[in-house]
Scaffold this motif. Structure first.
Motif, PDB file in Angstrom:
ATOM      1  N   ASP A 191      11.632   2.186  -8.345  1.00  0.00           N
ATOM      2  CA  ASP A 191      10.741   1.259  -9.061  1.00  0.00           C
ATOM      3  C   ASP A 191      10.638   1.655 -10.536  1.00  0.00           C
ATOM      4  O   ASP A 191      10.622   0.809 -11.424  1.00  0.00           O
ATOM      5  CB  ASP A 191       9.334   1.262  -8.447  1.00  0.00           C
ATOM      6  N   GLU A 251      12.171  -5.500   8.346  1.00  0.00           N
ATOM      7  CA  GLU A 251      11.451  -4.670   7.359  1.00  0.00           C
ATOM      8  C   GLU A 251      11.900  -3.206   7.463  1.00  0.00           C
ATOM      9  O   GLU A 251      12.002  -2.510   6.464  1.00  0.00           O
ATOM     10  CB  GLU A 251       9.940  -4.781   7.600  1.00  0.00           C
ATOM     11  N   PHE A 298      13.143  -2.713   1.695  1.00  0.00           N
ATOM     12  CA  PHE A 298      12.817  -2.666   0.270  1.00  0.00           C
ATOM     13  C   PHE A 298      13.361  -1.377  -0.351  1.00  0.00           C
ATOM     14  O   PHE A 298      14.002  -1.391  -1.396  1.00  0.00           O
ATOM     15  CB  PHE A 298      11.294  -2.755   0.091  1.00  0.00           C
ATOM     16  N   ASP A 303       6.360  -6.881   1.413  1.00  0.00           N
ATOM     17  CA  ASP A 303       7.372  -5.829   1.492  1.00  0.00           C
ATOM     18  C   ASP A 303       8.738  -6.513   1.406  1.00  0.00           C
ATOM     19  O   ASP A 303       9.331  -6.590   0.324  1.00  0.00           O
ATOM     20  CB  ASP A 303       7.152  -5.039   2.794  1.00  0.00           C
ATOM     21  N   VAL A 304       9.194  -7.117   2.520  1.00  0.00           N
ATOM     22  CA  VAL A 304      10.436  -7.903   2.445  1.00  0.00           C
ATOM     23  C   VAL A 304      10.253  -9.044   1.428  1.00  0.00           C
ATOM     24  O   VAL A 304      11.167  -9.366   0.657  1.00  0.00           O
ATOM     25  CB  VAL A 304      10.806  -8.464   3.842  1.00  0.00           C
ATOM     26  N   HIS A 321      10.228   4.843  -2.629  1.00  0.00           N
ATOM     27  CA  HIS A 321      10.745   3.729  -3.435  1.00  0.00           C
ATOM     28  C   HIS A 321      10.272   3.819  -4.878  1.00  0.00           C
ATOM     29  O   HIS A 321      10.879   3.253  -5.784  1.00  0.00           O
ATOM     30  CB  HIS A 321      10.395   2.376  -2.801  1.00  0.00           C
ATOM     31  N   LEU A 356      10.858  -7.837  -1.986  1.00  0.00           N
ATOM     32  CA  LEU A 356      12.293  -7.636  -2.195  1.00  0.00           C
ATOM     33  C   LEU A 356      12.962  -8.963  -2.557  1.00  0.00           C
ATOM     34  O   LEU A 356      13.740  -9.060  -3.513  1.00  0.00           O
ATOM     35  CB  LEU A 356      12.898  -7.059  -0.901  1.00  0.00           C
TER      36      LEU A 356
END
Ligand code: BGC
Length: 784
Positions: A446, A575, A512, A618-619, A442, A622
């Protein structure tokens, strides 16, 4: 109103109810040296030094770093920021007895960091036998002169005349926990008590010149015999000084550090650096310690406190202290002077994470700089532009196209710098493999997220044209090649990743990651379309480099078919593919253990991989980043689901929970999370900062204050302000930059006042679902 009291465990940390700029160690605390070394660290973004005490103590970690001077021990190790020779250790021997605070008696002790001026000071009386000596010290790293640090020690014999032997110098016998990074030392002694060590890192061959001048209040003709020693990796001068009762004697050292990586140094060979250091020492002779410190304190005011005030009107003094503490540390940890370097996860305050840069920068630190110091934000995103080469190499090595950013980044050319092996597994007894460098992907989206936010919040078109657009497009190109087609369900997936929840290795479709990749692809497609219509020359330039004509339809096809984990019947976003099917455990004992990683007393990572346990937001992260994409119901349901399953074993977690709870209107929860996050470094957990402060969590103190409670948010290219102050705060006022305009914002829970201070452009913000214009040089007052 009565002053509110915080319940504080009994520790040596002292908070001053009436002074939000001072943090103190109230009694000498040899059991917690690391805590103070890190939270009292000094620096200026170029230099950073831990606050090891003047006298040597068992268990101390004496670190000084220069940002960006990475070195690698050998092929099997990753690169790390080397620990420089030390100049701050000074031995004081009174009548033959070496100062040691574990012996004799220590009276009237206090060590304080003044966050406003960057001065670290200490005073105490040491009684040994029948004699008492008063010792007062002060230290700074200049914010006005990047290469300069200073130290002052004042000694007074209180019970009779005495002899003091004072030894100080440059100690190159330092390591990074055992690893020696330097060789080829050259030692020099010059007149006027100037000592110099030039040295070089083993592999990266960075040259350093460290020059220190000693100044004593005893005139040279009364100094008598001065013993100077050139030991193996060490230069030392020992002065034997007569102490007359009640007559203070002072020792000052002014040190400069120059390296061959410095952009402001013209000639980088050894001999030139040596000359540079010597000449700087001579030039600095006309200023004494106090003058240099005063000049540095003025730079703090000019650069930060005066242009960007931030005040909380509250009875909770620790909240104002926290924001001052955070902004102090953000300033000293950030190498804004050189875009070939970036912020390390522990700043310049410890060896933890080896000086490497993570997603912490884009998701957690960058908002502070975008809104407070856009020129520093520019430097941080430029670092990612300069890292494109390494990112492209990483993608190619893994069989992908485009730019795949390293999970851990060091020197711009290094590419992936994450170590492969970590702590010992408590079950197998073997080293645990660190998968992040391979599959925590990710980070690539990011980086694009940070770059896009920078470009749109600042309107820096020049950056977009020369750097930013290329990052957005080449990261999307990576995702195009990375997505996996699953013919069984006719969709693209992203399998075998680590998401922000690093307790789930080899996860499939981490929500995510998939959403961030989707966002990255969408941004690139929209950008390509915008360029084609509005900036044909830029379109053509990038088309030649990145083949936009072919990429555009490819992105569109991927976007239509990429699986985006959506809320299920209970409104929970999984997740990852497996998470909701895993067993749960009673997390309470671990959550209440009061320390990070308590779970690993009983489980190994492999076992945690198969449990509904989440390391960090995490979620929730998001939902926080994409607040407009999800309904309030979905947000609440996911909060209720994931919050009890989250251990907050990463310092990035609590701050996101604060901000999200504030958005949801969960005021009490938000404030209680805030207090926990606020105290990660500054609080009474005396071991949390041993390896260095937590850079992202410190940025989080600002983020919780301004984004969470202040309700400031960058959303899809727009500025939203929706104050959400905790009941403990009466008013919050701060400044922020948006589209090149400086805004002064004052918030209460009833009012929102915004003044456009720059006034060269009308600023539009979103508030309460409507758009509000702030005219040039004018103020808007909204009653809520
Ligand atoms: C966190 C990562 C973070 C890293 C550096 C880890 O413990 O899980 O998300 O990037 O620390 O701060």
């Amino acid at each position: 109103m009565a002053k509110a009291k915080e319940v504080t465990m009994k520790t040596s940390i002292k908070y001053h109810q009436d002074d939000p700029w001072r943090l103190s160690e109230a009694t000498f605390d040899p059991a917690h040296l690391g805590k103070y070394e890190a939270i009292f660290a000094l620096g200026n973004g170029y230099l950073g030094t831990r606050a090891a005490t003047e006298e040597a103590n068992t268990g101390e970690v004496r670190n000084t770093f220069v940002a960006g001077t990475f070195d690698r021990l050998n092929e099997d190790e990753v690169t790390e920021l080397p620990n420089l020779p030390d100049v701050f250790q000074v031995a004081l021997v009174f009548n033959g007895q070496r100062l040691d605070l574990n012996q004799g008696k220590v009276l009237d002790y206090e060590r304080s960091l003044n966050l406003k001026t960057g001065e670290l000071s200490r005073h105490f009386i040491w009684r040994f036998g029948r004699n008492r000596y008063r010792i007062t010290t002060s230290r700074f790293v200049s914010l006005a002169r990047r290469h300069v640090m200073g130290q002052r020690i004042e000694v007074t014999a209180l019970d009779g005349d005495a002899t003091l032997k004072l030894s100080a110098g440059i100690n190159g016998q330092v390591t990074n926990t055992g690893t020696q990074h330097f060789n080829d030392d050259v030692k020099r002694l010059y007149p006027h008590h100037i000592l110099q060590l030039t040295t070089k890192t083993n592999e990266s061959q960075v040259n350093f010149a460290i020059t220190t001048q000693h100044r004593l209040s005893v005139p040279d003709d009364r100094l008598g015999y001065v013993k100077t020693e050139m030991l193996r990796r060490r230069l030392r001068a020992t002065y034997t000084l007569p102490l007359t009762k009640d007559d203070p004697l002072t020792f000052e050292s002014i040190t400069t550090v120059y390296t061959s990586r410095d952009l402001d140094v013209a000639y980088k060979d050894r001999a030139s650096l040596r000359r540079q250091g010597y000449q700087a020492a001579l030039a600095l002779e006309k200023m004494n310690f106090r003058q240099l410190l005063t000049e540095s304190a003025a730079a703090w005011a000019d650069k930060l406190w005066t242009p960007m005030p931030l005040e909380i009107d509250t009875d909770h003094a620790r909240d104002q202290l926290a924001i001052n503490f955070a902004r102090y540390h953000l300033q000293i940890m950030t190498p804004g002077h050189d875009s070939r370097m970036n912020v390390a996860a522990k700043g310049l305050s410890g060896e933890g994470y080896k000086g490497h840069t993570f997603w912490d920068t884009e998701i957690f630190l960058l908002p502070y700089f975008i809104f407070s110091q856009p020129e520093v934000a520019r430097s941080l995103v430029t670092y990612r532009y300069l890292g494109l080469h390494g990112a492209r190499t990483k993608a190619a090595d893994n069989g992908y196209r485009g730019a795949q950013y390293p999970w851990e980044a060091a020197w711009v050319d290094d590419g992936e710098s994450t170590p492969v092996w970590g702590a010992t597994d408590i079950v197998t007894g073997e080293a645990t493999k660190i998968w992040s460098g391979f599959i925590e992907q990710h980070i690539t989206a990011d980086v694009a997220y940070g770059v896009e936010q920078y470009m749109r919040a600042t309107d820096d078109e020049e950056f977009a044209r020369t750097r930013g657009n290329e990052i957005i497009i080449d990261t999307a190109r990576f995702w195009c090649s990375r997505l996996e087609w699953n013919p069984d369900v006719d969709r693209y997936e992203i399998n075998n990743v680590v998401g922000p929840d690093e307790y789930k290795e080899h996860a499939n479709n981490n929500a995510f990651t998939n959403h961030m990749a989707h966002w990255n692809l969408l941004q690139a497609m929209q950008l390509i379309d915008r360029l084609k219509t509005n900036e044909p020359a830029e379109y053509q330039r990038l088309d030649e480099r990145l083949d936009l004509a072919a990429l555009r339809p490819e992105i569109e096809e991927r976007l239509g078919k990429l699986y985006l984990p959506a809320p299920n019947a209970e409104a929970i976003i999984p997740e990852d593919d497996a998470y909701l099917t895993l067993p749960t455990i009673d997390l309470k004992p671990y959550l209440t253990a009061g320390r990070v990683g308590a779970l690993f007393d009983d489980y190994n990572l492999e076992q945690v991989n198969h449990l509904q346990v989440t390391k960090q937001a995490d979620v929730i992260l998001l939902l926080f980043l994409f607040e407009r994409h999800f309904s309030k119901r979905v947000k609440l349901k996911n909060w209720q689901y994931y919050e009890p399953r989250t251990t907050h074993d990463s310092s990035l977690s609590l701050l996101t929970h604060t901000n999200f709870a504030a958005d949801l209107g969960l005021k009490r929860k938000a404030y209680s999370y805030y207090r926990r996050a606020r105290d990660i470094d500054m609080g009474t957990n005396m071991n949390s900062s041993d390896e260095g402060i937590h850079a992202a969590s410190i940025a989080g103190i600002w983020s919780m204050t301004v984004l969470g409670f202040g309700g400031v948010r960058y959303l899809d290219g727009r500025l939203r302000i929706e104050p959400n102050l905790p009941d403990q705060w009466r008013q919050l006022s701060f400044c922020l930059w948006w589209h090149g305009q400086k805004l002064a914002v004052t918030e209460t829970n009833q009012t929102l006042k915004i003044r456009n201070l720059t006034g060269t452009r009308v600023v539009e913000i979103d508030h309460a679902g409507a758009s509000v214009e702030i005219p040039t040089h004018d103020e808007v007052l909204i009653t809520r």
